[in-house]
Write an enzyme that holds these catalytic residues in place. Structure first.
Site, PDB file in Angstrom:
ATOM      1  N   ASN A 126       0.842  -1.118   0.241  1.00 20.22           N
ATOM      2  CA  ASN A 126      -0.077  -0.034  -0.033  1.00 20.22           C
ATOM      3  C   ASN A 126       1.035   1.239  -0.166  1.00 20.22           C
ATOM      4  OD1 ASN A 126      -1.706   2.359   0.787  1.00 20.22           O
ATOM      5  ND2 ASN A 126      -3.186   0.452   1.193  1.00 20.22           N
ATOM      6  N   HIS A 157     -12.551  -5.037  -0.240  1.00 14.13           N
ATOM      7  CA  HIS A 157     -12.513  -4.450  -1.602  1.00 14.13           C
ATOM      8  C   HIS A 157     -13.540  -4.775  -2.451  1.00 14.13           C
ATOM      9  CE1 HIS A 157      -8.116  -4.531   0.199  1.00 14.13           C
ATOM     10  NE2 HIS A 157      -8.116  -3.371  -0.713  1.00 14.13           N
ATOM     11  N   LYS A 161     -11.376  -7.447  -7.150  1.00 14.24           N
ATOM     12  CA  LYS A 161      -9.945  -8.012  -6.477  1.00 14.24           C
ATOM     13  C   LYS A 161      -9.763  -9.366  -6.705  1.00 14.24           C
ATOM     14  CE  LYS A 161      -6.503  -6.863  -3.002  1.00 14.24           C
ATOM     15  NZ  LYS A 161      -5.800  -6.362  -3.988  1.00 14.24           N
TER      16      LYS A 161
HETATM   17  N1  LIG Z   1       0.389  -0.835  -3.475  1.00 15.27           N
HETATM   18  C1  LIG Z   1      -0.856  -0.095  -3.634  1.00 15.27           C
HETATM   19  O1  LIG Z   1      -0.760   0.863  -3.171  1.00 15.27           O
HETATM   20  C2  LIG Z   1      -1.939  -0.669  -4.233  1.00 15.27           C
HETATM   21  C3  LIG Z   1      -1.823  -1.882  -5.149  1.00 15.27           C
HETATM   22  N2  LIG Z   1      -2.637  -2.148  -6.080  1.00 15.27           N
HETATM   23  C4  LIG Z   1      -2.468  -3.485  -6.740  1.00 15.27           C
HETATM   24  O2  LIG Z   1      -2.292  -3.068  -8.032  1.00 15.27           O
HETATM   25  C5  LIG Z   1      -2.518  -4.196  -8.789  1.00 15.27           C
HETATM   26  C6  LIG Z   1      -3.493  -3.505 -10.052  1.00 15.27           C
HETATM   27  O3  LIG Z   1      -4.513  -3.353  -9.500  1.00 15.27           O
HETATM   28  P1  LIG Z   1      -5.885  -2.376 -10.448  1.00 15.27           P
HETATM   29  O4  LIG Z   1      -5.129  -1.247 -11.268  1.00 15.27           O
HETATM   30  O5  LIG Z   1      -6.861  -2.431  -9.634  1.00 15.27           O
HETATM   31  O6  LIG Z   1      -6.049  -3.811 -11.487  1.00 15.27           O
HETATM   32  P2  LIG Z   1      -6.396  -3.744 -13.079  1.00 15.27           P
HETATM   33  O7  LIG Z   1      -6.741  -5.136 -13.332  1.00 15.27           O
HETATM   34  O8  LIG Z   1      -7.373  -2.710 -13.194  1.00 15.27           O
HETATM   35  O9  LIG Z   1      -5.214  -3.196 -13.750  1.00 15.27           O
HETATM   36  C7  LIG Z   1      -4.018  -4.117 -14.181  1.00 15.27           C
HETATM   37  C8  LIG Z   1      -3.733  -3.756 -15.433  1.00 15.27           C
HETATM   38  O10 LIG Z   1      -2.438  -4.397 -16.017  1.00 15.27           O
HETATM   39  C9  LIG Z   1      -2.594  -5.073 -17.332  1.00 15.27           C
HETATM   40  N3  LIG Z   1      -1.518  -5.864 -17.566  1.00 15.27           N
HETATM   41  C10 LIG Z   1      -1.647  -7.292 -17.233  1.00 15.27           C
HETATM   42  N4  LIG Z   1      -0.631  -7.802 -17.569  1.00 15.27           N
HETATM   43  C11 LIG Z   1       0.083  -7.291 -18.502  1.00 15.27           C
HETATM   44  C12 LIG Z   1       1.267  -7.081 -19.069  1.00 15.27           C
HETATM   45  N5  LIG Z   1       2.151  -8.193 -19.170  1.00 15.27           N
HETATM   46  N6  LIG Z   1       1.977  -5.833 -19.613  1.00 15.27           N
HETATM   47  C13 LIG Z   1       1.129  -4.840 -19.445  1.00 15.27           C
HETATM   48  N7  LIG Z   1      -0.018  -4.550 -18.790  1.00 15.27           N
HETATM   49  C14 LIG Z   1      -0.546  -5.867 -18.260  1.00 15.27           C
HETATM   50  C15 LIG Z   1      -3.922  -5.346 -17.274  1.00 15.27           C
HETATM   51  O11 LIG Z   1      -4.647  -5.757 -18.526  1.00 15.27           O
HETATM   52  P3  LIG Z   1      -5.928  -6.617 -18.836  1.00 15.27           P
HETATM   53  O12 LIG Z   1      -6.783  -6.179 -17.822  1.00 15.27           O
HETATM   54  O13 LIG Z   1      -6.254  -6.484 -20.220  1.00 15.27           O
HETATM   55  O14 LIG Z   1      -5.387  -7.981 -18.436  1.00 15.27           O
HETATM   56  C16 LIG Z   1      -4.868  -4.142 -16.575  1.00 15.27           C
HETATM   57  O15 LIG Z   1      -5.114  -3.160 -17.420  1.00 15.27           O
HETATM   58  C17 LIG Z   1      -3.218  -5.292  -8.073  1.00 15.27           C
HETATM   59  O16 LIG Z   1      -2.211  -6.237  -7.713  1.00 15.27           O
HETATM   60  C18 LIG Z   1      -3.565  -4.189  -7.057  1.00 15.27           C
HETATM   61  O17 LIG Z   1      -3.619  -5.286  -5.695  1.00 15.27           O
HETATM   62  C19 LIG Z   1      -3.769  -1.546  -6.342  1.00 15.27           C
HETATM   63  C20 LIG Z   1      -3.977  -0.227  -5.747  1.00 15.27           C
HETATM   64  C21 LIG Z   1      -2.944   0.409  -4.719  1.00 15.27           C
HETATM   65  O1  LIG Z   2      -6.536  -4.244  -5.473  1.00 11.19           O
HETATM   66  C1  LIG Z   2      -6.747  -3.185  -4.825  1.00 11.19           C
HETATM   67  O2  LIG Z   2      -7.675  -2.349  -5.418  1.00 11.19           O
HETATM   68  C2  LIG Z   2      -5.932  -2.648  -3.823  1.00 11.19           C
HETATM   69  N1  LIG Z   2      -4.878  -3.435  -3.393  1.00 11.19           N
HETATM   70  C3  LIG Z   2      -3.918  -3.075  -2.513  1.00 11.19           C
HETATM   71  C4  LIG Z   2      -3.917  -4.450  -1.738  1.00 11.19           C
HETATM   72  O3  LIG Z   2      -3.918  -5.320  -1.933  1.00 11.19           O
HETATM   73  O4  LIG Z   2      -4.094  -3.935  -0.510  1.00 11.19           O
HETATM   74  C5  LIG Z   2      -4.085  -1.912  -2.001  1.00 11.19           C
HETATM   75  C6  LIG Z   2      -5.328  -1.089  -1.957  1.00 11.19           C
HETATM   76  O5  LIG Z   2      -6.123  -1.625  -0.645  1.00 11.19           O
HETATM   77  C7  LIG Z   2      -6.289  -1.409  -3.284  1.00 11.19           C
END
Ligand SMILES: NC(=O)C1=CN([C@@H]2O[C@H](COP(=O)(O)OP(=O)(O)OC[C@H]3O[C@@H](n4cnc5c(N)ncnc54)[C@H](OP(=O)(O)O)[C@@H]3O)[C@@H](O)[C@H]2O)C=CC1
Ligand SMILES: O=C(O)C1=N[C@H](C(=O)O)C[C@H](O)C1
Length: 270
Positions: A126, A157, A161
């Site tokens: 996060n 969430h 997710k």
């Molecule tokens: N650390 C933090 O603060 C946070 C972490 N997260 C994490 O971030 C990740 C993404 O979340 P979120 O944005 O909601 O998910 P999404 O599924 O909306 O976005 C992921 C994107 O990555 C794309 N993708 C997958 N494989 C590839 C590749 N090989 N090359 C390029 N693009 C690729 C997907 O395409 P497609 O859908 O076409 O497969 C999609 O557009 C999750 O693991 C989530 O838990 C989220 C929010 C905050």
């Molecule tokens: O998948 C999400 O949306 C998020 N993923 C992160 C997590 O796995 O904790 C961070 C945030 O909570 C949103």
């Protein structure tokens, strides 16, 4: 110093779009490329249009190697399978790799460790200021209370997710385990179903809720005899994570290769 050139991978995702908008709003940073996987319907679409902020003159491509070679850093909130490939490419290019992706396996973590010999990696479950402060408070609470206080971590969430417990729940679990001086792997109870028997003293429980459009909510509950403490964070939008990710990239520029966390970026380890 020139503005930091940042590649947003997973550009069409929920976080990808928030990152494109945030980088564009941040002084000292520019979106140099936006990447999606081959075959994605958004290849060729302008990254700014994708993010709802108007033309940036940066079309989405499926060529990370060329993009990384011309960049200072990568913002990666994608999937574990994609992240380990991007980690290798970022190591080859010797640039900053900010990883928000959650759900990585121990093997994925080992691949990221190897990449961090050449890349400057900042990885956190996060990236928000609030959750990283909450982790410090949870660590302090767990250290102050004995095991008569049962610790449970509850998260909710959105319905899309794919990993559980969330990266944040695990980060909070690590914090309370550290506060208690125990290992999380040995103490955690991640699933309860059927006749479970009474709660194991000293265990750290996890509970997962999924539904609707909830951005992310986490509570660390410390439940004693006759009283209960609840420490809660509620994310109201994804900009908080995107701002943290961009802050991490700017902080990491010029640092030695290695692995860092958001607590390092925010100075919470000083
Ligand atoms: N650390 C933090 O603060 C946070 C972490 N997260 C994490 O971030 C990740 C993404 O979340 P979120 O944005 O909601 O998910 P999404 O599924 O909306 O976005 C992921 C994107 O990555 C794309 N993708 C997958 N494989 C590839 C590749 N090989 N090359 C390029 N693009 C690729 C997907 O395409 P497609 O859908 O076409 O497969 C999609 O557009 C999750 O693991 C989530 O838990 C989220 C929010 C905050
Ligand atoms: O998948 C999400 O949306 C998020 N993923 C992160 C997590 O796995 O904790 C961070 C945030 O909570 C949103």
């Amino acid at each position: 110093m020139d503005a930091m050139k940042l590649v947003v991978v997973g550009a069409a995702g929920r976080m990808g779009r928030a990152l494109i908008k945030t980088v564009t709003e941040t002084y000292g940073a520019v979106v140099s490329d936006a990447i999606e996987h081959p075959g994605s319907p958004v290849i060729g679409v302008d990254a700014g249009v994708l993010a709802g902020i108007g033309e940036l003159g940066v079309p989405v491509t499926d060529d990370p190697l060329t993009a990384f070679a011309a960049a200072d850093g990568v913002l990666d909130f994608t999937t574990p399978a994609a992240t380990i490939v991007f980690a290798e490419y970022a190591a080859q290019a010797r640039i900053v790799h900010v990883i928000g992706t959650t759900g990585c396996s121990p093997e994925d973590e080992a691949a990221i460790d190897a990449a961090a010999r050449h890349a400057v990696v900042v990885k956190s479950g996060n990236m928000s200021l609030g959750v990283n402060l909450l982790a410090g408070l949870a660590r302090q609470a767990a250290a102050a209370l004995d095991i008569d206080f049962d610790i449970e971590i509850l998260e909710m969430h959105h319905r899309h997710k794919v990993d559980a417990p969330s990266g944040t729940a695990l980060l909070l679990g690590e914090a309370v385990a550290e506060g208690r001086g125990v290992g999380l792997a040995q103490s955690s109870v991640r699933v309860r179903d059927g006749h479970t028997g009474p709660r194991q003293p000293g265990s750290i429980g996890f509970a997962t809720l999924r539904g609707g459009s909830v951005v992310g909510e986490h509570s660390v509950i410390l439940a004693g005899e006759g009283e209960r403490i609840e420490l809660t964070h509620r994310a109201e939008n994804r900009d908080i994570f995107a701002r943290g990710g961009v802050k991490a990239a700017l902080w990491a520029r010029g640092k030695k290769p290695g692995r860092y966390t958001m607590a390092d970026v925010l100075g919470l380890n000083d």
